[in-house]
Design a protein around this motif. Structure first.
Motif, PDB file in Angstrom:
ATOM      1  N   ASN A 121       7.050  29.905   7.468  1.00  7.81           N
ATOM      2  CA  ASN A 121       7.204  30.417   6.107  1.00  7.81           C
ATOM      3  C   ASN A 121       6.967  31.921   6.017  1.00  7.81           C
ATOM      4  OD1 ASN A 121       7.904  27.945   4.973  1.00  7.81           O
ATOM      5  ND2 ASN A 121       5.773  27.343   4.741  1.00  7.81           N
ATOM      6  N   LEU A 153      11.977  11.326   5.695  1.00  6.44           N
ATOM      7  CA  LEU A 153      10.531  11.141   5.672  1.00  6.44           C
ATOM      8  C   LEU A 153       9.796  11.877   6.787  1.00  6.44           C
ATOM      9  CD1 LEU A 153      10.325   7.389   4.641  1.00  6.44           C
ATOM     10  CD2 LEU A 153      10.042   9.405   3.218  1.00  6.44           C
ATOM     11  N   SER A 155      10.638  14.870   7.759  1.00  6.02           N
ATOM     12  CA  SER A 155      10.772  16.304   7.537  1.00  6.02           C
ATOM     13  C   SER A 155       9.434  16.956   7.195  1.00  6.02           C
ATOM     14  CB  SER A 155      11.800  16.586   6.441  1.00  6.02           C
ATOM     15  OG  SER A 155      11.350  16.084   5.210  1.00  6.02           O
ATOM     16  N   ASN A 156       8.533  16.234   6.550  1.00  3.66           N
ATOM     17  CA  ASN A 156       7.226  16.810   6.231  1.00  3.66           C
ATOM     18  C   ASN A 156       6.464  17.218   7.482  1.00  3.66           C
ATOM     19  OD1 ASN A 156       7.717  16.418   3.533  1.00  3.66           O
ATOM     20  ND2 ASN A 156       6.639  14.468   3.448  1.00  3.66           N
ATOM     21  N   ALA A 157       6.655  16.509   8.566  1.00  2.00           N
ATOM     22  CA  ALA A 157       5.959  16.823   9.805  1.00  2.00           C
ATOM     23  C   ALA A 157       6.633  17.946  10.579  1.00  2.00           C
ATOM     24  CB  ALA A 157       5.864  15.577  10.680  1.00  2.00           C
ATOM     25  N   VAL A 159       9.081  20.357   9.182  1.00  2.00           N
ATOM     26  CA  VAL A 159       9.528  21.521   8.413  1.00  2.00           C
ATOM     27  C   VAL A 159       8.467  22.615   8.460  1.00  2.00           C
ATOM     28  CG1 VAL A 159       9.979  22.327   6.065  1.00  2.00           C
ATOM     29  CG2 VAL A 159      11.061  20.270   6.902  1.00  2.00           C
ATOM     30  N   ASN A 160       8.904  23.861   8.730  1.00  5.67           N
ATOM     31  CA  ASN A 160       7.992  25.000   8.677  1.00  5.67           C
ATOM     32  C   ASN A 160       8.653  26.206   8.017  1.00  5.67           C
ATOM     33  OD1 ASN A 160       9.741  25.948  10.617  1.00  5.67           O
ATOM     34  ND2 ASN A 160       8.171  26.453  12.098  1.00  5.67           N
ATOM     35  N   THR A 163      12.907  24.357   2.591  1.00  9.22           N
ATOM     36  CA  THR A 163      13.163  22.946   2.369  1.00  9.22           C
ATOM     37  C   THR A 163      14.003  22.369   3.498  1.00  9.22           C
ATOM     38  OG1 THR A 163      13.137  23.401   0.015  1.00  9.22           O
ATOM     39  CG2 THR A 163      14.037  21.292   0.685  1.00  9.22           C
ATOM     40  N   ASP A 164      13.474  21.369   4.162  1.00  5.69           N
ATOM     41  CA  ASP A 164      14.192  20.631   5.207  1.00  5.69           C
ATOM     42  C   ASP A 164      14.706  21.529   6.335  1.00  5.69           C
ATOM     43  OD1 ASP A 164      13.763  18.273   3.856  1.00  5.69           O
ATOM     44  OD2 ASP A 164      15.630  18.412   2.739  1.00  5.69           O
ATOM     45  N   ARG A 166      13.560  23.827   9.987  1.00  7.38           N
ATOM     46  CA  ARG A 166      12.584  24.139  11.038  1.00  7.38           C
ATOM     47  C   ARG A 166      13.012  25.458  11.672  1.00  7.38           C
ATOM     48  NH1 ARG A 166       7.557  22.854  12.982  1.00  7.38           N
ATOM     49  NH2 ARG A 166       7.433  23.534  15.123  1.00  7.38           N
TER      50      ARG A 166
END
Length: 189
Positions: A121, A153, A155-157, A159-160, A163-164, A166
């Protein structure tokens, strides 16, 4: 007991004792988590494959900077990005829009450790630089690729970056070869 209630009780007992659909019911319970596990493994494999491809393409394209080929031919940030994307041709035209290049020169190798690496981010494409240097310059090449995460599901682990997405990073540090008699340009950007 009324006849309808008696028939209902018999039907319920027969349903509870029945074993014909047990396998289908048990599979229905585990199908969701099983499919999420399979898709999660495939998604993670794609991220690792893309990360490895980005590292290889960056190292290969950076050779043109290291040997002075890019500088002497008038290469730009865009031509370098195209060279990286050409080595990942299986991505097609999506590569160019998701690839960011940052090339900086330094006075010495100890200055590299003080370089603020950006990722996730914190990454800002407006802070990237293009300074491939001259002969005998120390160069740090970084490429960033914004990869789309497909499995909802997981994607939370993974994603950095937004939205969605990496943000994958590849880094190559080296001293340019003495391809001419020109003096080193030293630090840039």
């Amino acid at each position: 007991m009324p006849r309808a209630a008696h028939n209902l009780m018999l039907a319920l007992r027969a349903f509870v004792r029945a074993r014909q659909g047990a396998t289908a019911v048990e599979f229905a319970f585990i199908a969701g988590p099983l499919l999420m596990l399979i898709f999660g493994i495939l998604e993670l494999a794609l991220v690792f494959m893309m990360s490895t491809a980005l590292e290889s393409a960056t190292a290969s394209a950076a050779r043109a900077i290291r040997t002075g080929q890019l500088q002497t031919s008038g290469g730009t940030k865009d031509t370098f990005a195209e060279a990286v994307c050409a080595r990942m041709s299986w991505l097609g035209p999506a590569c160019g829009g998701n690839l960011y290049v940052d090339v900086r020169t330094y006075d010495d190798f100890t200055s590299l450790k003080n370089d603020p690496a950006e990722g996730g981010n914190a990454f800002d494409e407006n802070n990237t630089c293009w300074s491939p240097g001259g002969p005998a310059d120390i160069v740090l090449v970084r490429t960033y690729y914004s990869w789309q995460i497909f499995t909802p599901l997981i994607s939370n682990a993974l994603v950095n970056s937004g939205t969605d997405r990496r943000l994958l990073t590849a880094v190559d540090a080296f001293r340019n070869e003495p391809y001419s008699d020109q003096a080193p340009t030293m630090a840039g950007c």
